[in-house]
Design an enzyme around this catalytic site. Structure first.
Site, short mmCIF file in Angstrom:
data_model
loop_
_atom_site.label_atom_id
_atom_site.label_comp_id
_atom_site.label_asym_id
_atom_site.label_seq_id
_atom_site.Cartn_x
_atom_site.Cartn_y
_atom_site.Cartn_z
N ARG A 256 1.00 -1.27 -0.23
CA ARG A 256 0.27 0.05 -0.11
C ARG A 256 0.46 1.08 -0.26
O ARG A 256 1.66 1.36 0.46
CB ARG A 256 -0.57 -0.14 1.14
CG ARG A 256 -2.32 -0.47 1.31
CD ARG A 256 -2.61 -0.35 -0.20
NE ARG A 256 -4.10 -1.18 -0.52
CZ ARG A 256 -4.53 -1.74 -0.57
NH1 ARG A 256 -3.42 -2.24 -1.83
NH2 ARG A 256 -5.77 -2.87 -0.93
N GLU A 285 -4.67 6.74 -5.86
CA GLU A 285 -5.20 5.21 -6.86
C GLU A 285 -4.22 5.92 -8.44
O GLU A 285 -4.85 6.85 -8.49
CB GLU A 285 -5.98 4.25 -6.51
CG GLU A 285 -6.23 3.07 -5.79
CD GLU A 285 -5.55 2.60 -5.91
OE1 GLU A 285 -5.45 2.45 -7.30
OE2 GLU A 285 -5.01 2.00 -5.18
N HIS A 305 -0.70 0.47 -10.12
CA HIS A 305 -1.33 -1.26 -9.29
C HIS A 305 -2.30 -2.06 -9.82
O HIS A 305 -2.89 -2.61 -9.75
CB HIS A 305 -1.85 0.03 -8.41
CG HIS A 305 -2.91 -0.95 -7.62
ND1 HIS A 305 -3.73 -0.60 -6.02
CD2 HIS A 305 -2.36 -2.19 -6.98
CE1 HIS A 305 -4.04 -1.46 -5.32
NE2 HIS A 305 -2.71 -2.21 -5.46
#
Length: 339
Positions: A256, A285, A305
């Site tokens: 993360r 994100e 990601h």
């Protein structure tokens, strides 16, 4: 089955297994695409009990009003990494469970869910292989400078100046030895690396030497992060710890973004104090803002990601998420309960 903006499937007429808790007005809303073929989703829906209506959407909602419209009358919600905050959840009076089709669940307002008796489950095991393999990919790409080699080959250059390093004989430092961290350790051992690690809870795992976090940062040639994002792990890999890294060390983060002080990481790269970084997760994100410091740092390998995003992993994720839904419909308790 047809995908649609507000497509509903009534399973009353299907030959499905019996349920202890499902009723004729049970609504499950899949709030965003799950990234799997239609046939795979239909196979999971066919396992649900009679009396369940499922709504599925082929786009992500673009604002809270749209999200509320999709969720407001549902008893169960299925999401991946779509944020569900109290400002949305308070409009869902029938909601009793949220199945997060993701390992992380920091995008769900857990405090609100606990206060209102809403269970939350996740999918902890689906991406172990996918993420661990990405760690090795990023490590190799940095140690062998794959980007520079690709440019050289396309520019009629030779290998001169591009001799770099192997994993064999290096020290792999693993921060967090959950499912993914342990799988990374196994792969790194196959490459011939020594493994040191830190974990919040002491463990005894063959082939892994557990050390204080400071010592892991000092000793490791490759540091890889595998802890969840919580208030306690925010900037766990801090400016101070980054300052302990060897000049030839690289940092990999597929966990993360907020677990690492990314501003400090960018500064260390720009100053040449560490050798490189491979980053799949960020403070927000992707798409990333143009002024994100990681975009402008040297010796950086970035991916948007994608650690979890393989066909195999997404198939496992679908099955885990609906396993949680089936367990909830059976006795009110999802299998992988997190809140």
């Amino acid at each position: 089955m047809r995908w649609g903006w507000n497509m509903a499937i009534d399973l009353n007429d299907a030959d499905n297994a019996a349920s202890d808790t499902a009723t004729s007005d049970t609504v499950i809303s899949i709030l965003e695409p799950l990234g799997v073929p239609e046939a795979a989703l239909q196979a999971e829906l066919d396992t649900l009990p009679k009396g369940v209506t499922v709504r599925s959407y082929d786009t992500r909602p673009t604002n809270d009003d749209e999200l509320i419209e999709r969720a407001k009358d549902a008893e169960a919600l299925v999401v991946t990494n779509l944020p569900l905050r109290s400002s949305v959840l308070e409009h869902c009076p029938k909601l009793r469970t949220i199945a997060v089709a993701f390992v992380g669940f920091d995008h769900i307002d857990l405090d609100y869910c606990r206060e209102h008796g809403i269970t939350v489950s996740n999918c902890p095991g689906y991406s172990n292989e996918a993420v661990a393999e990405l760690v090795m990919l990023l490590t190799l790409a940095l140690l062998r400078e794959v980007k520079a080699n690709d440019i050289a080959a396309r520019s009629a250059q030779t290998s001169e100046g591009l001799r770099r390093n192997e994993i064999a004989g290096k020290t792999f430092g693993i921060i967090g030895t959950g499912n993914i961290g342990r799988r990374v350790a196994e792969l790194a051992q196959v490459f011939g690396a020594r493994i040191v690690a830190w974990n919040r809870t002491p463990r005894d795992i063959e082939g892994i030497e557990f050390l204080p976090l400071d010592d892991v940062m000092r000793q490791a040639d490759i540091i890889t992060v595998h802890v969840s994002s919580t208030p306690q792990t925010a900037h766990l890999v801090s400016r101070q710890l980054i300052g302990l890294m060897k000049p030839n060390a690289v940092l990999i983060n597929t966990a993360r973004g907020p677990v690492v002080d990314n501003a400090a990481l960018a500064e260390a790269l720009n100053a040449g104090r560490i050798a490189g970084a491979g980053i799949d997760v960020f403070d927000e994100e992707p798409p990333l803002p143009a002024d994100d410091p990681l975009l402008h740092s040297p010796h950086m390998m970035l991916t948007p990601h994608i650690g979890y995003a393989t066909d195999e992993a997404l198939g496992k994720r679908l099955h885990e998420a609906f396993g949680n839904i089936r367990a909830y419909l059976h006795d009110g308790t999802p299998t992988n309960l997190v809140a």
